[in-house]
Design an enzyme around this catalytic site. Structure first.
Site, short mmCIF file in Angstrom:
data_model
loop_
_atom_site.label_atom_id
_atom_site.label_comp_id
_atom_site.label_asym_id
_atom_site.label_seq_id
_atom_site.Cartn_x
_atom_site.Cartn_y
_atom_site.Cartn_z
CB CYS A 84 -6.93 -7.66 1.32
SG CYS A 84 -5.53 -6.55 1.22
CG ASP A 86 9.52 -0.03 5.86
OD1 ASP A 86 8.54 -0.33 5.18
OD2 ASP A 86 9.99 -0.74 6.76
CB THR A 93 -3.51 -4.02 10.12
OG1 THR A 93 -4.09 -4.18 8.81
CG2 THR A 93 -3.24 -2.56 10.36
CB VAL A 143 -0.92 0.01 1.25
CG1 VAL A 143 -1.62 1.35 1.38
CG2 VAL A 143 -1.93 -1.13 1.17
C1 UDX Z 1 -8.57 -6.79 -2.75
C2 UDX Z 1 -9.61 -5.75 -3.14
O1 UDX Z 1 -10.01 -5.99 -4.48
C3 UDX Z 1 -9.01 -4.34 -3.04
O2 UDX Z 1 -10.01 -3.40 -3.32
C4 UDX Z 1 -8.50 -4.14 -1.62
O3 UDX Z 1 -7.92 -2.87 -1.47
C5 UDX Z 1 -7.47 -5.20 -1.28
O4 UDX Z 1 -8.04 -6.52 -1.43
P1 UDX Z 1 -6.47 -7.93 -3.84
O5 UDX Z 1 -6.49 -8.75 -2.58
O6 UDX Z 1 -5.20 -7.32 -4.29
O7 UDX Z 1 -7.52 -6.70 -3.68
O8 UDX Z 1 -6.96 -8.87 -5.00
P2 UDX Z 1 -8.32 -9.08 -5.80
O9 UDX Z 1 -8.08 -8.70 -7.19
O10 UDX Z 1 -9.44 -8.48 -5.09
O11 UDX Z 1 -8.46 -10.71 -5.72
C6 UDX Z 1 -8.54 -11.29 -4.45
C7 UDX Z 1 -8.67 -12.79 -4.63
O12 UDX Z 1 -9.94 -13.10 -5.20
C8 UDX Z 1 -7.62 -13.42 -5.54
O13 UDX Z 1 -7.19 -14.64 -4.98
C9 UDX Z 1 -8.39 -13.66 -6.84
O14 UDX Z 1 -7.88 -14.78 -7.55
C10 UDX Z 1 -9.78 -13.94 -6.32
N1 UDX Z 1 -10.84 -13.63 -7.27
C11 UDX Z 1 -11.03 -12.34 -7.66
C12 UDX Z 1 -11.68 -14.66 -7.71
O15 UDX Z 1 -11.49 -15.82 -7.35
N2 UDX Z 1 -12.69 -14.35 -8.56
C13 UDX Z 1 -12.92 -13.07 -8.98
O16 UDX Z 1 -13.85 -12.87 -9.77
C14 UDX Z 1 -12.06 -12.03 -8.53
#
Ligand code: UDX
Length: 431
Positions: A261, A30, A85, A11
């Protein structure tokens, strides 16, 4: 304006580079000397599409600096907390120790009015606690605390920084509102700047991530139903997504969600709610179901090689999703760990996450330098991460190098009809 960002992770670093690109003077701080040393040598410490170019450009323009010293926040109008966190090792609640330590430490360097902004995902009420910590550590400090949750997706952090659907600000001070409005002035015409209370802002972050997690788990459950009734979950998702109330994103059925996340935030939210006497059944169901799903995927692969003596599995994908080298809570890693309980040989390939994955899996599996190499002499191709390069594998050629022609496509990337026509046994998700 001068901005200080505490924490140079997934982030902090993209946000720091982004704010510098907008013309601000940014110092990223950092505690990890090795990280700051690398950044000061021009070595970027994480992979994000488009980040490296902006990083070098802004360092060159002297708008972006890196330091281990908290005293370098002096002169900043905004100090952004972007420290981790992580789930507490025992309680699994969001661990606030790094946030509180940073708040305590920065307090003494506050001179003129400063806005301290929580960008890390923090439980509801932490903004207030941060304010108390700083006021106690430096009673003379003139500051406000705001909540500034980030919504960056890994792998798309640079894009998401410059194209936010919305900017949420939890703020209870007109002065702070003025400073934040100035910071986000460049987004005035292309995004919504929503000012709300600290508690609402902190809740929006968790409620959004939990909802997206539930949405993903929901389509994964519908995929199980599709398999029974001969429907195609991709067609179902397309049909559903045409309803603007549903939306067509985050409806890709797959191996389950991972990352730093969704797993963390859904758990933290459900625990936070329990503490308030509220049981978030939907969130808890998604958590449990998502964990189950990774095991189901491993069982699906085990089933596909049933009857083969000491099968070799070509595992394509190690990162938790495409576009990143991050393997935290990666479904691919969990599935491989499940498969390792069997007597399988696993050869894995990932375009970006090989080194990160080696830290976790060590020598328990073999590592290939390409998908082609992983597939050679394999009995089954298991697609575990949605890297688009796996969607365009030359199955006709690759099939000739395999011992058995089986595909377990946990991310629905492969053209099922083509694979079947080429003599593969194809197992998809929801189709
Ligand atoms: C997420 C949120 O999208 C973002 O807004 C927040 O700030 C942080 O957490 P991120 O964890 O980077 O972002 O990845 P994201 O693209 O959301 O995918 C999360 C997980 O869901 C991945 O393992 C991805 O493979 C899975 N996923 C995502 C699915 O299985 N199907 C989908 O349609 C979309």
């Amino acid at each position: 304006m001068k901005i200080a960002i505490i924490g140079t992770g997934y982030v902090g670093l993209p946000s720091g580079v982004g704010f510098a690109e907008l013309g601000n003077e940014v110092v990223c701080i950092d505690k990890m000397e090795s990280k700051i040393e690398a950044l000061n040598k021009g070595v970027i410490t994480l992979y994000e599409e488009g980040l490296e170019e902006l990083f070098h450009k802004n360092v060159k323009a002297m708008r972006l600096k890196f330091s281990t010293k908290m005293s370098d926040i002096e002169g900043a109008k905004i100090v952004i907390l972007a420290v981790g966190t992580p789930p507490h090792p025992q309680t699994k609640e969001a661990d606030m120790r790094y946030i509180f330590a940073a708040a305590e430490e920065l307090a003494e360097y506050l001179q003129d009015y400063v806005v301290v902004a929580n960008k890390s995902t923090v439980p509801v009420g932490i903004g207030k606690e941060v304010k108390q910590i700083i006021a106690k550590a430096n009673p003379k400090a003139d500051f406000d605390v705001v909540s500034l949750p980030e919504f960056l997706r890994e792998g798309f952090a640079v894009y998401d920084f410059f194209n936010p659907d919305r900017i949420i600000v939890g703020c209870d001070s007109p002065r702070a509102k003025e400073v934040i409005s100035e910071l986000y002035a460049p987004f005035k015409d292309k995004s919504t700047l929503l000012f709300t209370s600290l508690a609402s802002s902190e809740t929006i972050k968790y409620a959004s991530n939990a909802f997206l997690s539930i949405k993903i788990h929901y389509i994964n459950e519908i995929a199980n139903f599709c398999e029974k009734v001969g429907a195609d979950v991709q067609e179902v998702a397309k049909g559903m997504g045409l309803d603007k109330r549903i939306g067509n994103r985050f409806l890709n059925a797959g191996a389950g969600y991972g990352g730093s996340c969704f797993p963390k935030d859904t758990l933290a939210l459900s625990l936070m709610a329990e503490k308030q006497g509220v049981s978030l059944e939907l969130v808890k169901t998604a958590i449990k179901g998502n964990d189950e799903r990774k095991k189901q995927m491993a069982q699906r692969i085990t089933q596909a090689v049933k009857g083969i003596e000491k099968p070799t599995i070509a595992a394509l994908g190690l990162a938790f999703k495409d576009g990143t080298d991050d393997c935290r809570e990666s479904p691919a890693i969990t599935i491989i760990q499940e498969l390792l309980k069997e007597n399988f040989t696993i050869k894995a390939y990932d375009p970006k996450a090989m080194n990160v994955a080696k830290e976790i899996l060590g020598r328990s599996i073999e590592y290939a330098n390409s998908a082609q190499e992983a597939i050679q002499q394999a009995d089954v191709i298991a697609i575990l991460t949605e890297w688009q390069e796996f969607a365009s594998l030359n199955l006709e050629e690759l099939g000739k190098t395999m011992k058995h022609k089986i595909i377990v496509d946990c991310r629905n990337l492969i053209d099922k009809d083509l694979a079947t026509k080429l003599g593969f046994v194809y197992v998809g998700v929801g189709r």
